[in-house]
Design a protein around this motif. Structure first.
Motif, PDB file in Angstrom:
ATOM      1  N   GLN A 238       0.815  -1.207   0.000  1.00  0.00           N
ATOM      2  CA  GLN A 238       0.000   0.000   0.000  1.00  0.00           C
ATOM      3  C   GLN A 238       0.853   1.265   0.000  1.00  0.00           C
ATOM      4  OE1 GLN A 238      -3.180  -0.107   2.860  1.00  0.00           O
ATOM      5  NE2 GLN A 238      -3.471   2.102   2.595  1.00  0.00           N
ATOM      6  N   SER A 239       2.077   1.177   0.554  1.00  0.00           N
ATOM      7  CA  SER A 239       2.898   2.387   0.597  1.00  0.00           C
ATOM      8  C   SER A 239       3.296   2.839  -0.811  1.00  0.00           C
ATOM      9  CB  SER A 239       4.113   2.212   1.520  1.00  0.00           C
ATOM     10  OG  SER A 239       4.989   1.258   1.021  1.00  0.00           O
ATOM     11  N   ALA A 240       3.225   1.942  -1.810  1.00  0.00           N
ATOM     12  CA  ALA A 240       3.470   2.368  -3.202  1.00  0.00           C
ATOM     13  C   ALA A 240       2.395   3.365  -3.653  1.00  0.00           C
ATOM     14  CB  ALA A 240       3.522   1.164  -4.136  1.00  0.00           C
ATOM     15  N   LEU A 241       1.172   3.198  -3.124  1.00  0.00           N
ATOM     16  CA  LEU A 241       0.096   4.150  -3.439  1.00  0.00           C
ATOM     17  C   LEU A 241       0.312   5.490  -2.737  1.00  0.00           C
ATOM     18  CD1 LEU A 241      -3.369   2.337  -3.264  1.00  0.00           C
ATOM     19  CD2 LEU A 241      -2.451   3.606  -5.198  1.00  0.00           C
ATOM     20  N   ASP A 242       1.048   5.467  -1.635  1.00  0.00           N
ATOM     21  CA  ASP A 242       1.364   6.706  -0.910  1.00  0.00           C
ATOM     22  C   ASP A 242       2.568   7.407  -1.525  1.00  0.00           C
ATOM     23  OD1 ASP A 242      -0.633   6.082   0.884  1.00  0.00           O
ATOM     24  OD2 ASP A 242       0.712   5.150   2.332  1.00  0.00           O
ATOM     25  N   GLY A 243       3.152   6.829  -2.590  1.00  0.00           N
ATOM     26  CA  GLY A 243       4.264   7.487  -3.279  1.00  0.00           C
ATOM     27  C   GLY A 243       5.639   6.925  -2.987  1.00  0.00           C
ATOM     28  N   TYR A 244       5.692   5.792  -2.321  1.00  0.00           N
ATOM     29  CA  TYR A 244       6.999   5.173  -2.068  1.00  0.00           C
ATOM     30  C   TYR A 244       7.428   4.288  -3.234  1.00  0.00           C
ATOM     31  CZ  TYR A 244       7.124   6.629   2.800  1.00  0.00           C
ATOM     32  OH  TYR A 244       7.177   7.366   3.950  1.00  0.00           O
ATOM     33  N   LYS A 245       8.741   4.052  -3.306  1.00  0.00           N
ATOM     34  CA  LYS A 245       9.279   3.073  -4.249  1.00  0.00           C
ATOM     35  C   LYS A 245       9.546   1.803  -3.458  1.00  0.00           C
ATOM     36  CE  LYS A 245      11.298   6.118  -7.668  1.00  0.00           C
ATOM     37  NZ  LYS A 245      11.408   7.534  -7.313  1.00  0.00           N
ATOM     38  N   VAL A 246       8.942   0.728  -3.912  1.00  0.00           N
ATOM     39  CA  VAL A 246       8.969  -0.526  -3.155  1.00  0.00           C
ATOM     40  C   VAL A 246       9.544  -1.645  -4.023  1.00  0.00           C
ATOM     41  CG1 VAL A 246       7.518  -2.235  -1.970  1.00  0.00           C
ATOM     42  CG2 VAL A 246       6.906   0.195  -1.860  1.00  0.00           C
ATOM     43  N   CYS A 247      10.433  -2.447  -3.446  1.00  0.00           N
ATOM     44  CA  CYS A 247      10.940  -3.647  -4.141  1.00  0.00           C
ATOM     45  C   CYS A 247      10.695  -4.854  -3.258  1.00  0.00           C
ATOM     46  CB  CYS A 247      12.451  -3.582  -4.358  1.00  0.00           C
ATOM     47  SG  CYS A 247      12.973  -2.422  -5.620  1.00  0.00           S
ATOM     48  N   ILE A 248      10.114  -5.884  -3.818  1.00  0.00           N
ATOM     49  CA  ILE A 248       9.970  -7.153  -3.094  1.00  0.00           C
ATOM     50  C   ILE A 248      10.635  -8.243  -3.935  1.00  0.00           C
ATOM     51  CG2 ILE A 248       8.381  -8.804  -2.045  1.00  0.00           C
ATOM     52  CD1 ILE A 248       6.344  -6.543  -1.757  1.00  0.00           C
TER      53      ILE A 248
END
Ligand code: ADP
Ligand code: MG
Length: 351
Positions: free
Chosen positions: A83-93
């Protein structure tokens, strides 16, 4: 929000370990080798022990999922991060581990069985649902997906609609189509890969058909090229741009979901030609990834992003205030204990 604060306090790199169930094809018991992990009914703990030749090796991670953890149990623990990707973060899993340890099951799952869907379809469903519910507060989102494979330091487009290119995986795609797939980062921290197919997506149905197409392109490679999929990294990227029509606030997030090449130590002795090149490319890119994550965790001045295509591609999504989660997938098969030990040591180094 609380979750984000905790992430920032502890640094931006998490490591979750997942042990898959024992499968009928797994080897017979190996003397002196044991994989032991949480067996509580909650199927979730923090410790995992390996015993090899009577020697015990204990490891601790942010979470350890045992063989009973369902796809849903795993997703619950990452849904805030997604969900933090929707808040504008860049996320890698990432999913890391030897071939057969459950990386693709964790990431993609079995799409034909709804309860066995993996993190990619679940993450996308959640992102679409939440973005729709945020419309009521004036948010409008645009989502773009791309999917590529890195094999021998060469990029292959998994969403290319040109079937003739996809069905000849024995040659680098650039040799067939003239496509270059050059990676560039702009001043805003956005990554552009020339010639790569980018698809606008606005519904879960569209995403499902994309994932089917990509799985097909990947499996074409597999039949022609001796399990090529286990020798390549698969990178799914969703770019999210949001604008609030009331407040004019803007957000730009990125979600990268990466099914890494098998981490097994491929013996160098005897490997020649293509096989040797392949082995060297995998070893180099996985060790570059660990070097980069390690340098970031230690806040070193020089981070060696340029040492591999994978780390260079993901550069803007690994540094700064981005968030990274590494799954280390482990087989409970005692005959794999040596490989599992290597995987857990790799993960412990970046944790
Ligand atoms: P990898 O991608 O690491 O090579 P796979 O994801 O293909 O490994 O998993 C190997 C096999 O184990 C597959 O048949 C997969 O369906 C099965 N498997 C892996 N993890 C699980 C799990 N948690 N539950 C049930 N089956 C699993
Ligand atoms: Mg796989």
């Amino acid at each position: 929000k609380l979750h984000n604060t905790i992430l920032e306090l502890k640094g931006n790199i998490r490591v979750f370990c997942r042990v898959r169930p024992l499968l009928p094809d797994d080897g017979a018991a190996t003397e002196g080798a044991v994989v032991s992990y949480p067996t509580s009914t909650e199927s979730l703990g923090r410790g995992i022990d390996l015993i090899q030749s009577g020697q015990k090796y204990p490891f601790t991670f942010d979470k350890v999922f045992n063989h009973e953890a369902s796809q849903r149990d795993v997703f619950v623990e990452i849904s805030q991060l997604v969900q933090s990707a929707l808040d504008g973060y860049k996320v890698c899993i990432f999913a890391y581990g030897q071939t057969g340890s459950g990386k693709t099951y964790t990431m993609m799952g079995r799409p034909e069985a709804p309860e066995q869907k993996g993190l990619i379809p679940r993450s996308l469903e959640q992102i679409f649902q939440i973005s729709q519910s945020l419309q009521a507060q004036g948010w409008k989102y645009k989502m773009q997906a791309s999917m590529l494979e890195i094999y021998n330091e060469t990029i292959r487009d998994l969403l290319s609609t040109n079937r003739s290119i996809c069905s000849d995986p024995t040659r680098p795609e650039s040799a067939v189509s003239g496509k270059q797939y050059t990676i560039k980062h702009d001043a805003n921290g956005n990554t552009h890969v020339s010639d790569l197919t980018i698809v606008d997506v606005s519904s879960i149905a569209e995403i499902s058909s994309l994932l089917r197409q990509a799985a097909q392109s990947r499996s074409v490679g597999r039949t022609h090229m001796n399990e090529q999929s286990s020798r390549s990294h698969m990178v799914f990227t969703l770019r999210i741009s949001g604008v609030n029509e009331g407040t004019e606030q803007q957000v730009q997030g990125v979600l990268n979901l990466i099914d890494l090449a098998g981490s097994e130590r491929l013996s160098r002795s005897g490997a020649t030609g293509d096989r040797l090149k392949e082995t060297q490319a995998i070893n180099k890119s996985l060790s570059s990834l660990s070097d980069v994550i390690f340098a970031l965790a230690k806040k070193e001045d020089h981070v060696p992003f340029r040492n591999s295509k994978l780390t260079y591609l993901l550069q803007p999504c690994l540094g700064g205030d981005s968030k990274t989660l590494m799954f280390v997938n482990v087989s409970p098969d005692p005959s794999s204990v040596g490989e599992s030990l290597c995987s857990l040591r790799f993960a412990a180094r970046v944790n």
